[in-house]
Design an enzyme around this catalytic site. Sequence first.
Site, short mmCIF file in Angstrom:
data_model
loop_
_atom_site.label_atom_id
_atom_site.label_comp_id
_atom_site.label_asym_id
_atom_site.label_seq_id
_atom_site.Cartn_x
_atom_site.Cartn_y
_atom_site.Cartn_z
N LYS A 148 -2.07 -10.84 4.97
CA LYS A 148 -2.78 -9.96 5.91
C LYS A 148 -2.67 -10.52 7.33
O LYS A 148 -2.87 -11.71 7.55
CB LYS A 148 -4.26 -9.83 5.49
CG LYS A 148 -5.03 -8.85 6.35
CD LYS A 148 -6.36 -8.50 5.71
CE LYS A 148 -7.19 -7.60 6.63
NZ LYS A 148 -6.51 -6.35 6.99
N MET A 156 0.83 -1.21 0.00
CA MET A 156 0.00 0.00 0.00
C MET A 156 0.87 1.26 0.00
O MET A 156 0.52 2.27 -0.62
CB MET A 156 -0.92 -0.01 1.22
CG MET A 156 -2.05 -0.99 1.13
SD MET A 156 -3.17 -0.64 -0.23
CE MET A 156 -3.99 0.82 0.39
N THR A 202 -3.85 1.44 8.09
CA THR A 202 -3.54 0.21 8.83
C THR A 202 -4.71 -0.09 9.77
O THR A 202 -5.25 0.81 10.39
CB THR A 202 -2.25 0.40 9.66
OG1 THR A 202 -1.28 1.03 8.83
CG2 THR A 202 -1.73 -0.93 10.15
N HIS A 231 -9.10 -11.92 1.67
CA HIS A 231 -7.91 -11.09 1.48
C HIS A 231 -6.72 -11.97 1.12
O HIS A 231 -6.73 -13.18 1.35
CB HIS A 231 -7.59 -10.30 2.75
CG HIS A 231 -8.45 -9.09 2.94
ND1 HIS A 231 -9.74 -9.16 3.44
CD2 HIS A 231 -8.23 -7.78 2.66
CE1 HIS A 231 -10.26 -7.94 3.47
NE2 HIS A 231 -9.38 -7.08 3.00
N PHE A 234 -10.30 2.57 2.04
CA PHE A 234 -10.25 3.83 1.29
C PHE A 234 -10.94 3.72 -0.07
O PHE A 234 -10.93 4.69 -0.82
CB PHE A 234 -8.79 4.25 1.07
CG PHE A 234 -8.17 4.94 2.27
CD1 PHE A 234 -8.49 6.26 2.58
CD2 PHE A 234 -7.26 4.29 3.07
CE1 PHE A 234 -7.92 6.90 3.67
CE2 PHE A 234 -6.67 4.92 4.17
CZ PHE A 234 -7.01 6.24 4.47
#
Length: 263
Positions: A156, A12, A97, A152, A125
């Site tokens: 993660k 990210m 985060t 995911h 986001f």
Amino acid sequence: MRVVVVGAKGRMGRETVRAVLNDPELELVGCVDRTLNDVAVSAVLGHESNGVKFSNDLVKTLIDTNADVMVDFTTPATMKANIDKAIELGVRPVVGTTGMTPEEIANWDQACKDRGIGGLIAPNFAIGAILMMRFAQQASRYLPHVEIIEMHHDQKLDAPSGTAIKTLELIAQERQAVQQGHPNEHETIPGSRGGEFDGMRVHSVRLPGYVAHQQVIFGGLGQTLTIRHDSINRESFMPGVVMSCKQVMKYEGLVYGLENLLD
Ligand code: NAP
């Protein structure tokens, strides 16, 4: 707006560095990551970066660059100290985060207000994910039997995802609590029914190949409704990150959830 990206070497973080560089109103002034110091950002990320170098010292970077905003995409273990340091130095945190508690969010909100700065924590986001949460909240008024499956990538660290928790919280505000599933159901393999939040079940899938995906499934008499969102790459988060960097300059206190900046 002078922006420092923390976790800038990560998946990210890289995308955020690129998005900040591409926005005419934002200026990339610092990149922080755990293991890189005095290394040109361009050498690591493979694109021009206005001569900015990586540092592994967040406090020094925030002070030396006179930063307005700190964007954090690090780890649940690291992010809390980063937010504390940024607020202490009067730098507005924009945090993607996940993994903080409501008490921590309330404390940071107060700390931002005391310091006279804005801040934002967004479990997601992506605008499509915000809409998914909003539509799910609306649907739960009429179809109160709900389960969430979130999928995911397998790197993660936290489960369930921050987006799943936020969705459950929003639904819990709206729906009437109901007994879901059979009262005498039994798990032959422990954990088969997933995590439980206010009577709703949440299931976390972690597999290579996924980015960030969620489906909210509603069950009613003779029907189901599935609301699904897919982030197919990390660019999906960047319009929200860029907007947040600009918006946090305009208010005081910590906002939790991008949806609060949209209306
Ligand atoms: P990632 O690829 O593992 O990146 C994390 C980066 O942070 C790594 O480069 C890591 O370095 C670095 N780091 C770790 N500890 C640090 C420290 N103390 N100081 C500075 N840098 C440090 O993870 P990611 O996929 O980018 O995800 C980051 C976070 O964002 C996760 O919590 C994820 O759930 C969240 N996320 C949020 C959204 C959203 O829309 N809100 C979307 C996607 C992901 P090392 O690898 O050397 O440890």
